[in-house]
Design a protein around this motif. Structure first.
Motif, PDB file in Angstrom:
ATOM      1  N   ALA A 152     -29.182  -0.832 -15.554  1.00 18.59           N
ATOM      2  CA  ALA A 152     -30.629  -0.622 -15.477  1.00 18.59           C
ATOM      3  C   ALA A 152     -31.128  -0.907 -14.064  1.00 18.59           C
ATOM      4  O   ALA A 152     -30.584  -1.753 -13.357  1.00 18.59           O
ATOM      5  CB  ALA A 152     -31.338  -1.525 -16.479  1.00 18.59           C
ATOM      6  N   GLN A 153     -32.165  -0.185 -13.657  1.00 16.75           N
ATOM      7  CA  GLN A 153     -32.733  -0.341 -12.323  1.00 16.75           C
ATOM      8  C   GLN A 153     -34.013  -1.174 -12.386  1.00 16.75           C
ATOM      9  O   GLN A 153     -34.828  -1.016 -13.306  1.00 16.75           O
ATOM     10  CB  GLN A 153     -33.053   1.034 -11.726  1.00 16.75           C
ATOM     11  CG  GLN A 153     -31.854   1.954 -11.623  1.00 16.75           C
ATOM     12  CD  GLN A 153     -30.763   1.373 -10.728  1.00 16.75           C
ATOM     13  OE1 GLN A 153     -31.040   0.926  -9.613  1.00 16.75           O
ATOM     14  NE2 GLN A 153     -29.528   1.398 -11.210  1.00 16.75           N
ATOM     15  N   LEU A 154     -34.183  -2.065 -11.419  1.00 19.05           N
ATOM     16  CA  LEU A 154     -35.407  -2.867 -11.324  1.00 19.05           C
ATOM     17  C   LEU A 154     -36.544  -1.981 -10.822  1.00 19.05           C
ATOM     18  O   LEU A 154     -36.455  -1.399  -9.740  1.00 19.05           O
ATOM     19  CB  LEU A 154     -35.184  -4.041 -10.370  1.00 19.05           C
ATOM     20  CG  LEU A 154     -36.370  -4.982 -10.145  1.00 19.05           C
ATOM     21  CD1 LEU A 154     -36.765  -5.688 -11.430  1.00 19.05           C
ATOM     22  CD2 LEU A 154     -36.047  -5.990  -9.053  1.00 19.05           C
ATOM     23  N   VAL A 155     -37.619  -1.874 -11.591  1.00 23.87           N
ATOM     24  CA  VAL A 155     -38.751  -1.035 -11.196  1.00 23.87           C
ATOM     25  C   VAL A 155     -40.021  -1.849 -10.931  1.00 23.87           C
ATOM     26  O   VAL A 155     -40.988  -1.319 -10.382  1.00 23.87           O
ATOM     27  CB  VAL A 155     -39.036   0.053 -12.254  1.00 23.87           C
ATOM     28  CG1 VAL A 155     -37.867   1.016 -12.358  1.00 23.87           C
ATOM     29  CG2 VAL A 155     -39.337  -0.573 -13.625  1.00 23.87           C
ATOM     30  N   PHE A 156     -40.022  -3.112 -11.320  1.00 24.27           N
ATOM     31  CA  PHE A 156     -41.178  -3.970 -11.032  1.00 24.27           C
ATOM     32  C   PHE A 156     -40.716  -5.416 -10.947  1.00 24.27           C
ATOM     33  O   PHE A 156     -39.925  -5.879 -11.768  1.00 24.27           O
ATOM     34  CB  PHE A 156     -42.259  -3.850 -12.111  1.00 24.27           C
ATOM     35  CG  PHE A 156     -43.412  -4.800 -11.915  1.00 24.27           C
ATOM     36  CD1 PHE A 156     -44.459  -4.488 -11.055  1.00 24.27           C
ATOM     37  CD2 PHE A 156     -43.450  -6.021 -12.586  1.00 24.27           C
ATOM     38  CE1 PHE A 156     -45.515  -5.380 -10.860  1.00 24.27           C
ATOM     39  CE2 PHE A 156     -44.501  -6.910 -12.397  1.00 24.27           C
ATOM     40  CZ  PHE A 156     -45.535  -6.588 -11.528  1.00 24.27           C
ATOM     41  N   ASP A 157     -41.217  -6.125  -9.917  1.00 27.45           N
ATOM     42  CA  ASP A 157     -40.929  -7.540  -9.732  1.00 27.45           C
ATOM     43  C   ASP A 157     -42.223  -8.201  -9.281  1.00 27.45           C
ATOM     44  O   ASP A 157     -42.769  -7.870  -8.222  1.00 27.45           O
ATOM     45  CB  ASP A 157     -39.830  -7.737  -8.680  1.00 27.45           C
ATOM     46  CG  ASP A 157     -39.434  -9.192  -8.495  1.00 27.45           C
ATOM     47  OD1 ASP A 157     -40.155 -10.082  -8.973  1.00 27.45           O
ATOM     48  OD2 ASP A 157     -38.379  -9.433  -7.865  1.00 27.45           O
ATOM     49  N   TRP A 262     -23.696   0.103 -23.761  1.00 30.04           N
ATOM     50  CA  TRP A 262     -24.505  -1.047 -23.397  1.00 30.04           C
ATOM     51  C   TRP A 262     -25.338  -0.733 -22.151  1.00 30.04           C
ATOM     52  O   TRP A 262     -24.926   0.068 -21.323  1.00 30.04           O
ATOM     53  CB  TRP A 262     -23.607  -2.254 -23.095  1.00 30.04           C
ATOM     54  CG  TRP A 262     -22.829  -2.736 -24.275  1.00 30.04           C
ATOM     55  CD1 TRP A 262     -21.752  -2.132 -24.870  1.00 30.04           C
ATOM     56  CD2 TRP A 262     -23.067  -3.931 -25.027  1.00 30.04           C
ATOM     57  NE1 TRP A 262     -21.314  -2.869 -25.927  1.00 30.04           N
ATOM     58  CE2 TRP A 262     -22.086  -3.987 -26.051  1.00 30.04           C
ATOM     59  CE3 TRP A 262     -23.992  -4.970 -24.914  1.00 30.04           C
ATOM     60  CZ2 TRP A 262     -22.030  -5.035 -26.961  1.00 30.04           C
ATOM     61  CZ3 TRP A 262     -23.934  -6.013 -25.822  1.00 30.04           C
ATOM     62  CH2 TRP A 262     -22.962  -6.031 -26.841  1.00 30.04           C
ATOM     63  N   VAL A 263     -26.478  -1.386 -22.053  1.00 31.79           N
ATOM     64  CA  VAL A 263     -27.282  -1.361 -20.835  1.00 31.79           C
ATOM     65  C   VAL A 263     -27.180  -2.740 -20.195  1.00 31.79           C
ATOM     66  O   VAL A 263     -27.421  -3.762 -20.847  1.00 31.79           O
ATOM     67  CB  VAL A 263     -28.750  -1.013 -21.133  1.00 31.79           C
ATOM     68  CG1 VAL A 263     -29.618  -1.236 -19.895  1.00 31.79           C
ATOM     69  CG2 VAL A 263     -28.857   0.440 -21.586  1.00 31.79           C
ATOM     70  N   SER A 264     -26.807  -2.758 -18.917  1.00 34.45           N
ATOM     71  CA  SER A 264     -26.644  -4.005 -18.184  1.00 34.45           C
ATOM     72  C   SER A 264     -27.858  -4.245 -17.286  1.00 34.45           C
ATOM     73  O   SER A 264     -28.264  -3.359 -16.543  1.00 34.45           O
ATOM     74  CB  SER A 264     -25.360  -3.944 -17.329  1.00 34.45           C
ATOM     75  OG  SER A 264     -25.225  -5.109 -16.541  1.00 34.45           O
TER      76      SER A 264
END
Length: 281
Positions: A152-157, A262-264
């Protein structure tokens, strides 16, 4: 375990290829205990079959031909005697590849069972730390099994957003929101260090952005530290889950969206949480 990157359409995924076909029979009466074991072994690439009692286990042995078994001889307060009386056939059929779950205070008949067959045992309160190591030592390489892992990609932090008035740095922030995406799957996470302790709370929700009415209920979620699994959870009907865990520099979530897929979710380094907890104490 070998890993390689493959492309499914336009999406890059990690494929774990293991030279072991691990089908494990779980003999346990209690549904919640069965689910905990199944999620843990599933995150390790095992296929699990379950039996709620010894009579069903004998039938499953014939139908599924598992490679090993995990036996919980005492569920919901029942005596271990019924399982022990049938274990001869299970033990012989599996060539001794049986792990027994135990309490801290073992029943006498469980002690005799372990001594009679020289079986490895794992305390129920040490499943995460000891079960896989004991089971892996019993299994032999057999055939290729594939486990597909989508990163999975980080889209908000929230730490990358403008600071609130009066806050000079992230060390002064006590919680962090992270949003990850893999295809239409979204994982909304909230991390917060616990005051006066070395632990963190992680609250999350899994949703499908393309289908708001689709809920990820009863979805297994595994929390991994540097040395392996440190937490197991199953989502509620709204796709929500929760972990409390001792500080680790880095952790990863794995979400089983369907069988062997699975999604990591690799979380950013957690040193900030330790600093925030220390600053607030």
């Amino acid at each position: 375990m070998n890993s390689r990157v493959e492309f499914f359409g336009r999406q890059k995924v990690l494929v774990e290829v293991e030279r072991q076909s691990r089908k494990v029979l779980i003999i346990c009466e209690e549904p919640s205990a069965r689910d905990t074991i199944r999620v843990l072994l599933g995150s390790m690439g095992c296929q699990c079959v379950v039996a709620s009692g010894v009579q069903q286990a004998i039938a499953v042995l014939e139908q599924e031909n598992p490679d090993a078994a995990i036996v919980d001889p005492r569920s919901s307060g029942f005596s271990a005697a019924p399982i022990i009386s049938k274990l001869d056939k299970i033990h012989a059929r599996l060539g001794g590849r049986v792990v027994v779950l135990t309490e801290q205070e073992r029943e006498q008949d469980v002690k005799e069972l372990l001594e009679r067959y020289s079986l490895p045992s794992v305390p129920r309160d040490r499943l995460l730390q000891q079960l896989w190591g004991n089971l892996e030592s019993l299994l032999r390489p057999k055939e290729v099994v594939r486990r597909i892992i989508n990163a999975a990609q980080l889209v908000f932090d929230s730490f990358l957003q403008p600071m609130p008035a009066g806050v000079r740095g992230v060390a002064q922030l006590t919680a962090r929101q992270l949003l990850y995406q893999s295809g239409s799957l979204m994982a909304d996470l909230w991390l917060e260090p616990q005051t006066d302790s070395n632990s963190l709370a992680l609250v999350g929700q899994i949703v499908d952005s393309s289908r708001p009415d689709c809920h990820f209920g009863s979805t297994p979620v595994v929390l991994h530290g540097r040395k392996g699994p440190i937490g197991l959870a199953t989502t509620n009907k709204f796709g929500e889950f929760h972990f409390n865990f001792d500080f680790e520099p880095s952790v990863t979530l794995e979400i089983e969206v369907r069988g062997n897929h699975w999604v990591s979710v690799a979380l950013p380094g957690l040193q900030w949480a330790q600093r925030a907890a220390f600053a607030g104490s």
